[in-house]
Structure formats: C-alpha cells, structure tokens
Enzyme design. Structure first.
Site, PDB file in Angstrom:
ATOM      1  N   MET A 291     -11.847  -5.550   5.535  1.00  0.00           N
ATOM      2  CA  MET A 291     -10.972  -4.619   6.267  1.00  0.00           C
ATOM      3  C   MET A 291     -10.630  -5.221   7.634  1.00  0.00           C
ATOM      4  O   MET A 291     -11.517  -5.679   8.357  1.00  0.00           O
ATOM      5  CB  MET A 291     -11.662  -3.269   6.470  1.00  0.00           C
ATOM      6  CG  MET A 291     -11.821  -2.423   5.208  1.00  0.00           C
ATOM      7  SD  MET A 291     -10.284  -2.085   4.322  1.00  0.00           S
ATOM      8  CE  MET A 291      -9.328  -1.213   5.555  1.00  0.00           C
TER       9      MET A 291
ATOM     10  N   ASP B 116      -6.881  -6.133   4.415  1.00  0.00           N
ATOM     11  CA  ASP B 116      -6.232  -4.817   4.384  1.00  0.00           C
ATOM     12  C   ASP B 116      -6.261  -4.204   5.777  1.00  0.00           C
ATOM     13  O   ASP B 116      -7.331  -3.958   6.334  1.00  0.00           O
ATOM     14  CB  ASP B 116      -7.008  -3.932   3.383  1.00  0.00           C
ATOM     15  CG  ASP B 116      -6.419  -2.541   3.228  1.00  0.00           C
ATOM     16  OD1 ASP B 116      -5.329  -2.272   3.755  1.00  0.00           O
ATOM     17  OD2 ASP B 116      -7.067  -1.726   2.537  1.00  0.00           O
ATOM     18  N   GLY B 117      -5.059  -3.974   6.318  1.00  0.00           N
ATOM     19  CA  GLY B 117      -4.954  -3.295   7.608  1.00  0.00           C
ATOM     20  C   GLY B 117      -4.212  -4.136   8.629  1.00  0.00           C
ATOM     21  O   GLY B 117      -4.650  -5.233   8.976  1.00  0.00           O
ATOM     22  N   GLY B 118      -3.047  -3.644   9.057  1.00  0.00           N
ATOM     23  CA  GLY B 118      -2.285  -4.359  10.082  1.00  0.00           C
ATOM     24  C   GLY B 118      -1.739  -5.698   9.604  1.00  0.00           C
ATOM     25  O   GLY B 118      -1.520  -6.603  10.413  1.00  0.00           O
TER      26      GLY B 118
ATOM     27  N   MET C 140      -8.764   8.550   0.253  1.00  0.00           N
ATOM     28  CA  MET C 140      -9.550   8.971   1.424  1.00  0.00           C
ATOM     29  C   MET C 140     -10.050  10.391   1.214  1.00  0.00           C
ATOM     30  O   MET C 140      -9.285  11.264   0.796  1.00  0.00           O
ATOM     31  CB  MET C 140      -8.664   8.939   2.666  1.00  0.00           C
ATOM     32  CG  MET C 140      -8.037   7.585   2.915  1.00  0.00           C
ATOM     33  SD  MET C 140      -6.951   7.656   4.339  1.00  0.00           S
ATOM     34  CE  MET C 140      -6.381   5.957   4.374  1.00  0.00           C
TER      35      MET C 140
ATOM     36  N   GLY D 195      -2.760   4.309   8.058  1.00  0.00           N
ATOM     37  CA  GLY D 195      -1.858   3.164   8.039  1.00  0.00           C
ATOM     38  C   GLY D 195      -1.291   2.942   9.433  1.00  0.00           C
ATOM     39  O   GLY D 195      -1.477   3.775  10.337  1.00  0.00           O
ATOM     40  N   GLY D 196      -0.619   1.817   9.600  1.00  0.00           N
ATOM     41  CA  GLY D 196       0.116   1.567  10.836  1.00  0.00           C
ATOM     42  C   GLY D 196      -0.722   1.181  12.041  1.00  0.00           C
ATOM     43  O   GLY D 196      -0.234   1.240  13.172  1.00  0.00           O
TER      44      GLY D 196
ATOM     45  N   HIS E  75      -1.426  -1.152  -4.180  1.00  0.00           N
ATOM     46  CA  HIS E  75      -2.693  -0.738  -3.564  1.00  0.00           C
ATOM     47  C   HIS E  75      -2.668   0.774  -3.320  1.00  0.00           C
ATOM     48  O   HIS E  75      -1.705   1.303  -2.755  1.00  0.00           O
ATOM     49  CB  HIS E  75      -2.857  -1.504  -2.249  1.00  0.00           C
ATOM     50  CG  HIS E  75      -4.155  -1.290  -1.551  1.00  0.00           C
ATOM     51  ND1 HIS E  75      -5.322  -1.959  -1.902  1.00  0.00           N
ATOM     52  CD2 HIS E  75      -4.486  -0.498  -0.499  1.00  0.00           C
ATOM     53  CE1 HIS E  75      -6.302  -1.587  -1.094  1.00  0.00           C
ATOM     54  NE2 HIS E  75      -5.825  -0.687  -0.236  1.00  0.00           N
TER      55      HIS E  75
ATOM     56  N   GLY F 193      -8.664   4.563   7.369  1.00  0.00           N
ATOM     57  CA  GLY F 193      -8.357   5.980   7.577  1.00  0.00           C
ATOM     58  C   GLY F 193      -6.872   6.231   7.781  1.00  0.00           C
ATOM     59  O   GLY F 193      -6.376   7.281   7.404  1.00  0.00           O
TER      60      GLY F 193
ATOM     61  N   HIS G  15      -8.597   1.639  -3.861  1.00  0.00           N
ATOM     62  CA  HIS G  15      -9.527   1.436  -2.748  1.00  0.00           C
ATOM     63  C   HIS G  15     -10.135   2.791  -2.379  1.00  0.00           C
ATOM     64  O   HIS G  15      -9.445   3.653  -1.840  1.00  0.00           O
ATOM     65  CB  HIS G  15      -8.714   0.828  -1.583  1.00  0.00           C
ATOM     66  CG  HIS G  15      -9.502   0.642  -0.328  1.00  0.00           C
ATOM     67  ND1 HIS G  15      -8.898   0.398   0.892  1.00  0.00           N
ATOM     68  CD2 HIS G  15     -10.839   0.648  -0.087  1.00  0.00           C
ATOM     69  CE1 HIS G  15      -9.826   0.268   1.817  1.00  0.00           C
ATOM     70  NE2 HIS G  15     -11.009   0.427   1.262  1.00  0.00           N
TER      71      HIS G  15
ATOM     72  N   SER H  55       0.839  -1.196   0.000  1.00  0.00           N
ATOM     73  CA  SER H  55       0.000   0.000   0.000  1.00  0.00           C
ATOM     74  C   SER H  55       0.877   1.251   0.000  1.00  0.00           C
ATOM     75  O   SER H  55       1.643   1.486   0.933  1.00  0.00           O
ATOM     76  CB  SER H  55      -0.911   0.006   1.237  1.00  0.00           C
ATOM     77  OG  SER H  55      -1.532   1.264   1.329  1.00  0.00           O
TER      78      SER H  55
ATOM     79  N   ASP I  34      -4.768   3.892  -1.683  1.00  0.00           N
ATOM     80  CA  ASP I  34      -5.825   4.237  -0.724  1.00  0.00           C
ATOM     81  C   ASP I  34      -6.306   5.662  -0.935  1.00  0.00           C
ATOM     82  O   ASP I  34      -5.558   6.611  -0.706  1.00  0.00           O
ATOM     83  CB  ASP I  34      -5.278   4.104   0.704  1.00  0.00           C
ATOM     84  CG  ASP I  34      -5.156   2.658   1.114  1.00  0.00           C
ATOM     85  OD1 ASP I  34      -6.162   1.939   1.032  1.00  0.00           O
ATOM     86  OD2 ASP I  34      -4.047   2.248   1.503  1.00  0.00           O
TER      87      ASP I  34
ATOM     88  N   MET J 156     -12.177   4.969  -0.206  1.00  0.00           N
ATOM     89  CA  MET J 156     -12.799   5.200   1.102  1.00  0.00           C
ATOM     90  C   MET J 156     -13.435   6.573   1.022  1.00  0.00           C
ATOM     91  O   MET J 156     -12.928   7.559   1.572  1.00  0.00           O
ATOM     92  CB  MET J 156     -11.721   5.124   2.198  1.00  0.00           C
ATOM     93  CG  MET J 156     -11.231   3.711   2.428  1.00  0.00           C
ATOM     94  SD  MET J 156      -9.645   3.661   3.265  1.00  0.00           S
ATOM     95  CE  MET J 156      -8.560   3.796   1.859  1.00  0.00           C
TER      96      MET J 156
HETATM   97  C1  DX5 Z   1      -6.301   1.715   5.855  1.00  0.00           C
HETATM   98  C2  DX5 Z   1      -5.926   1.470   4.416  1.00  0.00           C
HETATM   99  C3  DX5 Z   1      -4.830   0.481   4.256  1.00  0.00           C
HETATM  100  C4  DX5 Z   1      -3.519   0.896   4.848  1.00  0.00           C
HETATM  101  C5  DX5 Z   1      -2.866  -0.332   5.391  1.00  0.00           C
HETATM  102  O1  DX5 Z   1      -7.182   2.774   5.908  1.00  0.00           O
HETATM  103  O2  DX5 Z   1      -7.042   1.011   3.686  1.00  0.00           O
HETATM  104  O3  DX5 Z   1      -4.671   0.068   2.912  1.00  0.00           O
HETATM  105  O4  DX5 Z   1      -2.648   1.478   3.914  1.00  0.00           O
HETATM  106  O5  DX5 Z   1      -1.717   0.054   6.049  1.00  0.00           O
HETATM  107  P1  DX5 Z   1      -1.006  -0.867   7.127  1.00  0.00           P
HETATM  108  O6  DX5 Z   1      -0.553  -2.119   6.424  1.00  0.00           O
HETATM  109  O7  DX5 Z   1       0.113  -0.012   7.602  1.00  0.00           O
HETATM  110  O8  DX5 Z   1      -2.029  -1.176   8.193  1.00  0.00           O
HETATM  111 ZN    ZN Z   2      -6.702   0.079   1.556  1.00  0.00          ZN
END
Ligand code: DX5
Ligand code: ZN
Length: 236
Positions: free
Chosen positions: A135, A173-175, A35, A142-143, A31, A140, A64, A6, A33, A66
């Site tokens: 998800m 997607d996420g963590g 937002m 990363g990390g 990927h 919203g 993606h 991502s 993102d 959002m």
């Molecule tokens: C979260 C995004 C993710 C994000 C994942 O809102 O949709 O795609 O970039 O980042 P990590 O892998 O750091 O959780």
């Molecule tokens: Zn995403």
C-alpha cells in the site's frame, strides 16, 4: 506489467458502465476495494455489487479486502466472481487460515501491507502468496497522495523475490500516477492499481496504455541499469 483501474474512482451511480469502460480500455485487471467501516474508516460496496458488475469486465477481478473479518466474506466474493482475494497482514494470527482458505477456494492469494507496517511482517508468508500488495497510501479513500517512504518496501519485496526464487507479483496501490508508477516500476513493482489518475480521464483506454508504456519503459531502464553499472550510459 499489469494495469488495474480501481472502480472506487468510478461513478458510483453507474458501476456497470464504468466496469465496461475498464473492459474496453484493455486493462488486464479490475481492482475492487472492499471497505468495512472498521478496518478502515469508510464503507464501499459488498459482494452483491461485485456480482452485478462482474459480467461487464471480461478479465481478472482483483478483490482487495480492507476488512477486519474477511473470513466471512471470502466465499461470498468468490461466488460474486473474484479471481484473486487480498487480505491484510495487519490481521496477524488470522493471516495463515485466511490464505489457506483463499487457496482452498481455488482463487489467487494476495497479502497487503499498510504504510505504517514493516514489510518484514509479510516475510513468513511470501512462499504462499501470488501477490504481495504494498500500500502506498493509508487505505480507506481514493485520491490521496502517494507516500514515497513506501518505495524501499517495494525494493525489499523485489530483493526477496530474487533471493528466494519466488514468483509473486508486486502490486502497488494508492496515489499511482504516471510519475509514481514509474518510481514503483523502477523499484520492482509489476502490478499497478490506479483509481483517480485513470478513471477521471475522459479516454480511459489512452490513460491505461500510457501507464503501461511508462512502467514498461521504466522496467527496461532498470534492467539496463542492472546489466550496465553506472557510468556506461554513453553506450545507449
Ligand atoms: C485505497 C484503495 C485504493 C484506491 C486507490 O484505500 O485501496 O485501491 O482506490 O485510489 P487512487 O489511485 O485514487 O489513490
Ligand atoms: Zn485497493
């Protein structure tokens, strides 16, 4: 198995360089993102940035959205070079026309489900999607830490895919780290978005390969488990 770094976890001052780094890593997808500051409490980047980044990644660009009003963004992101577009099931009545529109633009269709949303909400559209995105953090940022309570949704999505004879990908997607990617692969996921755990490594190529090996091994383990019920492990 598809690994999708991502770009949100890349260096915002050097997106072209980061996309090229993802390209060299051998990752199947990039990927992206998007937002809007309304559907999620953060703003990332828009179609002009994706168009600028696109020439630096030679494979599939996974967008993606959002966003509360994705209908105004579908064509701009297609023009910017998206191969697949994912919208959120939380948009309710808007979902059917959005999926039709993505299909009519000739792009792959994705539907995403947020952690608090019941996965049953996505069931009416399963036959129309190429990708079901589960998800594993609240979108919203990363990390964030992986939400383990989302894993049963992956299992449910995989069970529906078998029972209904469908072929959609199950994306998470996420963590996503090596450990949580393995947990998701055992549950039935096949497409792994990972930002922080990949982009923050000095050697992105090695990190992508390691994640791919990890999820492939988990997939083999889960097949073995299906074919050889508990108690026969000594045969291995
Ligand atoms: C979260 C995004 C993710 C994000 C994942 O809102 O949709 O795609 O970039 O980042 P990590 O892998 O750091 O959780
Ligand atoms: Zn995403």
């Amino acid at each position: 198995m598809i690994i999708a770094p991502s770009l949100l976890a890349g260096d915002f001052g050097r997106f072209a360089h980061e996309a090229a780094r993802a390209d060299r890593s051998g990752a199947e997808w990039l990927h992206l993102d998007i937002m809007d500051g309304h559907f999620v409490p953060n703003v990332s980047f828009g179609p002009a940035v994706v168009a600028a980044v696109r020439p630096h990644f030679s494979r599939y660009c996974d967008v993606h959205l959002m966003c509360s009003k994705p209908e105004i963004l579908l064509e701009p992101f297609v023009k910017a070079g998206a191969d697949g577009l994912t919208v959120h099931v939380e948009l309710g009545a808007q979902v059917t026309p959005l999926l039709w529109k993505i299909r009519s633009l000739g792009r792959r269709v994705g539907l995403a489900v947020n952690p608090p949303t019941n996965v049953n909400e996505a069931k009416p559209w399963l036959s129309q999607v190429d990708v079901l995105l589960i998800m594993t953090v609240n979108p919203g940022f990363g990390g964030q830490s992986f939400i383990h309570e989302c894993v049963p949704k992956i299992q449910q999505a995989a069970a529906w895919r078998r029972e209904l004879g469908l072929k959609y990908q199950i994306e998470v997607d996420g963590g996503i780290t090596l450990e949580t990617a393995r947990e998701c692969a055992l549950a039935g996921a096949d497409t792994f978005v990972s930002g922080t755990a990949l982009f923050h490594q000095r050697n992105l190529g090695a990190a992508v390969r390691k994640m791919r090996q990890t999820v492939q091994a988990a997939h083999t383990d889960s097949l073995f488990e299906t074919l050889n019920p508990a108690g026969t492990h000594a045969a291995r």
